[in-house]
Design an enzyme around this catalytic site. Structure first.
Site, PDB file in Angstrom:
ATOM      1  N   HIS A 298       0.468  -1.138  -0.100  1.00  0.00           N
ATOM      2  CA  HIS A 298       0.031   0.060   0.073  1.00  0.00           C
ATOM      3  C   HIS A 298       0.967   1.284   0.037  1.00  0.00           C
ATOM      4  O   HIS A 298       1.885   1.218   0.606  1.00  0.00           O
ATOM      5  CB  HIS A 298      -1.193   0.117   1.262  1.00  0.00           C
ATOM      6  N   ASP A 355      -8.031  -5.343  -0.163  1.00  0.00           N
ATOM      7  CA  ASP A 355      -8.663  -6.085  -1.285  1.00  0.00           C
ATOM      8  C   ASP A 355      -8.271  -7.452  -0.988  1.00  0.00           C
ATOM      9  O   ASP A 355      -8.687  -8.316  -2.053  1.00  0.00           O
ATOM     10  CB  ASP A 355      -8.001  -5.575  -2.581  1.00  0.00           C
TER      11      ASP A 355
HETATM   12  C1  SDX Z   1      -6.292   0.161  -2.958  1.00  0.00           C
HETATM   13  O1  SDX Z   1      -4.405   4.650  -1.785  1.00  0.00           O
HETATM   14  C2  SDX Z   1      -5.238   3.954  -1.425  1.00  0.00           C
HETATM   15  O2  SDX Z   1      -5.646   4.489  -0.251  1.00  0.00           O
HETATM   16  C3  SDX Z   1      -5.813   2.759  -1.937  1.00  0.00           C
HETATM   17  C4  SDX Z   1      -7.078   2.066  -1.537  1.00  0.00           C
HETATM   18  C5  SDX Z   1      -8.287   2.687  -1.232  1.00  0.00           C
HETATM   19  O3  SDX Z   1      -9.113   2.320  -0.156  1.00  0.00           O
HETATM   20  O4  SDX Z   1      -8.483   3.523  -1.820  1.00  0.00           O
HETATM   21  O5  SDX Z   1      -6.526   1.584  -0.221  1.00  0.00           O
HETATM   22  C6  SDX Z   1      -7.336   0.801  -2.095  1.00  0.00           C
HETATM   23  O6  SDX Z   1      -6.028   0.565  -4.004  1.00  0.00           O
HETATM   24  C7  SDX Z   1      -5.380  -0.682  -2.386  1.00  0.00           C
HETATM   25  C8  SDX Z   1      -4.144  -1.402  -3.238  1.00  0.00           C
HETATM   26  C9  SDX Z   1      -4.406  -2.502  -3.996  1.00  0.00           C
HETATM   27  N1  SDX Z   1      -3.436  -2.821  -5.035  1.00  0.00           N
HETATM   28  C10 SDX Z   1      -2.934  -3.880  -4.866  1.00  0.00           C
HETATM   29  O7  SDX Z   1      -3.119  -4.745  -4.008  1.00  0.00           O
HETATM   30  C11 SDX Z   1      -1.900  -4.387  -6.206  1.00  0.00           C
HETATM   31  C12 SDX Z   1      -0.667  -4.857  -5.456  1.00  0.00           C
HETATM   32  N2  SDX Z   1       0.147  -3.857  -4.665  1.00  0.00           N
HETATM   33  C13 SDX Z   1       1.239  -3.092  -5.582  1.00  0.00           C
HETATM   34  O8  SDX Z   1       1.074  -2.899  -6.803  1.00  0.00           O
HETATM   35  C14 SDX Z   1       1.771  -1.796  -4.726  1.00  0.00           C
HETATM   36  O9  SDX Z   1       1.783  -2.377  -3.457  1.00  0.00           O
HETATM   37  C15 SDX Z   1       0.685  -0.527  -4.665  1.00  0.00           C
HETATM   38  C16 SDX Z   1       0.630  -0.206  -6.029  1.00  0.00           C
HETATM   39  C17 SDX Z   1      -0.405  -1.089  -3.698  1.00  0.00           C
HETATM   40  C18 SDX Z   1       1.585   0.332  -4.071  1.00  0.00           C
HETATM   41  O10 SDX Z   1       2.931   0.724  -4.717  1.00  0.00           O
HETATM   42  P1  SDX Z   1       3.824   1.743  -4.195  1.00  0.00           P
HETATM   43  O11 SDX Z   1       3.332   2.598  -3.237  1.00  0.00           O
HETATM   44  O12 SDX Z   1       3.870   2.315  -5.795  1.00  0.00           O
HETATM   45  O13 SDX Z   1       5.126   1.198  -4.021  1.00  0.00           O
HETATM   46  P2  SDX Z   1       6.025   0.498  -5.090  1.00  0.00           P
HETATM   47  O14 SDX Z   1       5.123  -0.244  -6.283  1.00  0.00           O
HETATM   48  O15 SDX Z   1       7.174   1.313  -5.520  1.00  0.00           O
HETATM   49  O16 SDX Z   1       6.637  -0.935  -4.190  1.00  0.00           O
HETATM   50  C19 SDX Z   1       7.608  -0.514  -3.395  1.00  0.00           C
HETATM   51  C20 SDX Z   1       8.328  -1.777  -3.427  1.00  0.00           C
HETATM   52  C21 SDX Z   1       9.045  -2.320  -4.886  1.00  0.00           C
HETATM   53  O17 SDX Z   1      10.046  -2.960  -4.890  1.00  0.00           O
HETATM   54  P3  SDX Z   1      11.503  -1.985  -4.982  1.00  0.00           P
HETATM   55  O18 SDX Z   1      11.366  -1.447  -6.557  1.00  0.00           O
HETATM   56  O19 SDX Z   1      11.382  -1.125  -3.978  1.00  0.00           O
HETATM   57  O20 SDX Z   1      12.746  -3.330  -4.967  1.00  0.00           O
HETATM   58  O21 SDX Z   1       7.787  -3.058  -2.746  1.00  0.00           O
HETATM   59  C22 SDX Z   1       7.533  -3.868  -4.023  1.00  0.00           C
HETATM   60  C23 SDX Z   1       7.795  -3.094  -5.363  1.00  0.00           C
HETATM   61  O22 SDX Z   1       8.296  -3.970  -6.222  1.00  0.00           O
HETATM   62  N3  SDX Z   1       6.218  -4.327  -3.893  1.00  0.00           N
HETATM   63  C24 SDX Z   1       5.729  -5.414  -4.049  1.00  0.00           C
HETATM   64  C25 SDX Z   1       4.290  -5.543  -3.883  1.00  0.00           C
HETATM   65  N4  SDX Z   1       3.809  -4.339  -3.815  1.00  0.00           N
HETATM   66  C26 SDX Z   1       5.138  -3.515  -3.549  1.00  0.00           C
HETATM   67  N5  SDX Z   1       6.370  -6.797  -4.498  1.00  0.00           N
HETATM   68  C27 SDX Z   1       5.526  -7.815  -4.563  1.00  0.00           C
HETATM   69  N6  SDX Z   1       4.077  -7.773  -4.385  1.00  0.00           N
HETATM   70  C28 SDX Z   1       3.581  -6.592  -4.037  1.00  0.00           C
HETATM   71  N7  SDX Z   1       2.117  -6.697  -3.981  1.00  0.00           N
END
Ligand code: SDX
Length: 414
Positions: A298, A355
């Protein structure tokens, strides 16, 4: 608390005011930065940028706190219904009995029951249209379906669930079910979805309570992608119907609200491929592998999402009481257990988000996967409306960010 910050820009000190929120947040107001220094800021994904001041909800991602108009989500989920929560988000205070009765009555009056056009429109979408695409386009048309002197906010709250049920029933070749003024808001949603030809849907209080809690937990969440989208359109003075339509489209993204459908598809895929959790955890950690653990991570929560904790309890309760024998909850719990003890997830502070478990409940209720994000939209609707309203009431300026141009220098066509 200091009220200004000084930037030393190549030996020249520039001063900017500091803005403090109610709960220990602070911001540097850089609205004169370019004028004073010629610089703009660059912040991809706006990870460090506040779009506005807001008093609707508050999230403390480090401590896993969520407040709706100051009330902790844990208290709201225990003491309020979704309708009361909607009133709170829209008006800033919880309703007394008279206010709630009037709110309920106003919603009942906007029931679309005599509108035959909407059914014709619904029937003419291509059969493989995703419900979120249909809902987004229909919510734009709602603006032209109002009876006289409808309150737009009430009209949207009343009619979006009717559209959602109509989309579900039309896609499944079922007859449309009218809104029933004798049922509460959440029971109406279930009845409009699942009523049989002969009689109304048998309202199971466990299911009604679970759905009401899900709607509450999705109701607002500060400046998430879809809410900021709604605010952006509000700043251009776009109608609330078209703004909500854009919010629905933004929510559809699999990194945002669309993750609830992606989680169930991921869990089913893991089950179909032998259920080897450690293999999938390793895939999620592998930078070269595009697979991500959907429902984990998140932008704001670097601790447990308080909503995920509640939803997990609701999921366990409904699965046990309804004797829902799908192995998917067991797999989800095992996956969570492995992930939260894995150094990769611990270092990156990746926890289950809202989710991760919500789809398990929707599935137990009988809602198909392609409708999961529609249910998220029904929950988020009061929050979107509250933010649209706040942008206009606060007379916020048109949202128009700057950029750093990295394209061609000026050149002539040969
Ligand atoms: C919602 O914003 C809100 O409030 C949203 C929400 C709401 O109520 O409206 O809470 C609802 O959208 C919840 C999120 C739902 N999405 C997912 O579950 C999709 C999976 N999650 C990821 O795609 C990710 O965690 C995000 C998009 C939710 C957040 O990503 P960020 O903040 O942009 O962070 P990032 O993608 O840069 O991740 C940081 C690191 C990365 O590794 P490095 O590049 O630093 O080595 O963490 C890793 C990412 O690769 N990472 C994950 C991961 N999520 C982040 N690795 C594996 N699996 C994951 N799910």
């Amino acid at each position: 608390m200091c009220s200004i910050v000084n930037f030393n820009m190549n030996g020249v000190v520039k001063t900017f005011p500091v803005v403090y929120g109610t709960l220990h947040e602070k911001a540097i107001n850089i609205s004169t930065l370019r004028e004073q220094t010629g610089y703009i800021t660059l912040d991809p994904g706006f990870k460090n940028t506040g779009i506005a001041k807001s008093s609707i909800s508050f999230v403390d991602g480090e401590r896993g706190i969520l407040l709706y108009r100051g009330y902790p989500i844990e208290q709201i989920i225990q003491k309020c219904t979704f309708l009361e929560t909607s009133y709170l988000l829209l008006n800033g205070e919880l309703p007394n009995d008279n206010q709630l009765d009037h709110f309920s009555e106003m919603i009942n009056q906007c029931n679309l029951n005599n509108n035959t056009k909407i059914l014709q429109i619904c029937k003419n979408y291509p059969i493989n249209s995703h419900p979120m695409g249909i809902l987004s386009s229909l919510s734009c048309i709602l603006e032209f379906m109002q009876e006289e002197n409808n309150n737009n906010y009430i009209h949207l709250l009343a009619t979006l669930p009717i559209l959602a049920a109509l989309i579900y029933r039309t896609k499944n070749g079922l007859f449309p079910v009218k809104y029933d003024n004798n049922l509460c808001y959440t029971s109406n949603i279930l009845n409009m979805f699942f009523a049989k030809k002969t009689n109304n849907y048998q309202q199971n209080p466990i299911i009604v309570d679970a759905l009401d809690k899900l709607l509450i937990l999705h109701a607002d969440h500060e400046q998430n992608c879809s809410t900021t989208t709604v605010r952006l359109l509000s700043s251009a003075h776009v109608s609330i119907y078209a703004s909500i339509s854009a919010g629905i489209s933004a929510l559809w993204g699999r990194l945002h609200g669309g993750a609830n459908q992606a989680v169930i598809e991921m869990l089913e895929n893991i089950l179909q491929n032998g259920g080897n959790i450690h293999k999938w955890i390793e895939k999620a950690k592998n930078k070269k592998d595009p697979f991500r653990l959907m429902g984990f991570g998140h932008r704001i929560y670097k601790n447990f999402d308080p909503r995920a904790i509640i939803i997990k309890q609701v999921a366990e309760n409904i699965i046990n009481k309804l004797k829902f024998n799908n192995p998917i909850l067991k797999l989800a719990k095992e996956l969570e257990e492995v992930a939260i003890h894995d150094s990769y997830f611990i270092e990156k502070k990746l926890y289950p988000n809202i989710d991760f478990y919500s789809g398990i409940i929707y599935k137990a209720i009988g809602i198909p996967k392609d409708m999961f994000t529609v249910m998220f939209a029904l929950g988020r609707l009061p929050g979107w409306i509250a933010h649209w309203k706040e942008m206009r009431l606060n007379n916020e300026p048109l949202v128009r960010p700057r950029q750093i141009y990295v394209g061609y220098r000026k050149r002539n066509i040969v």
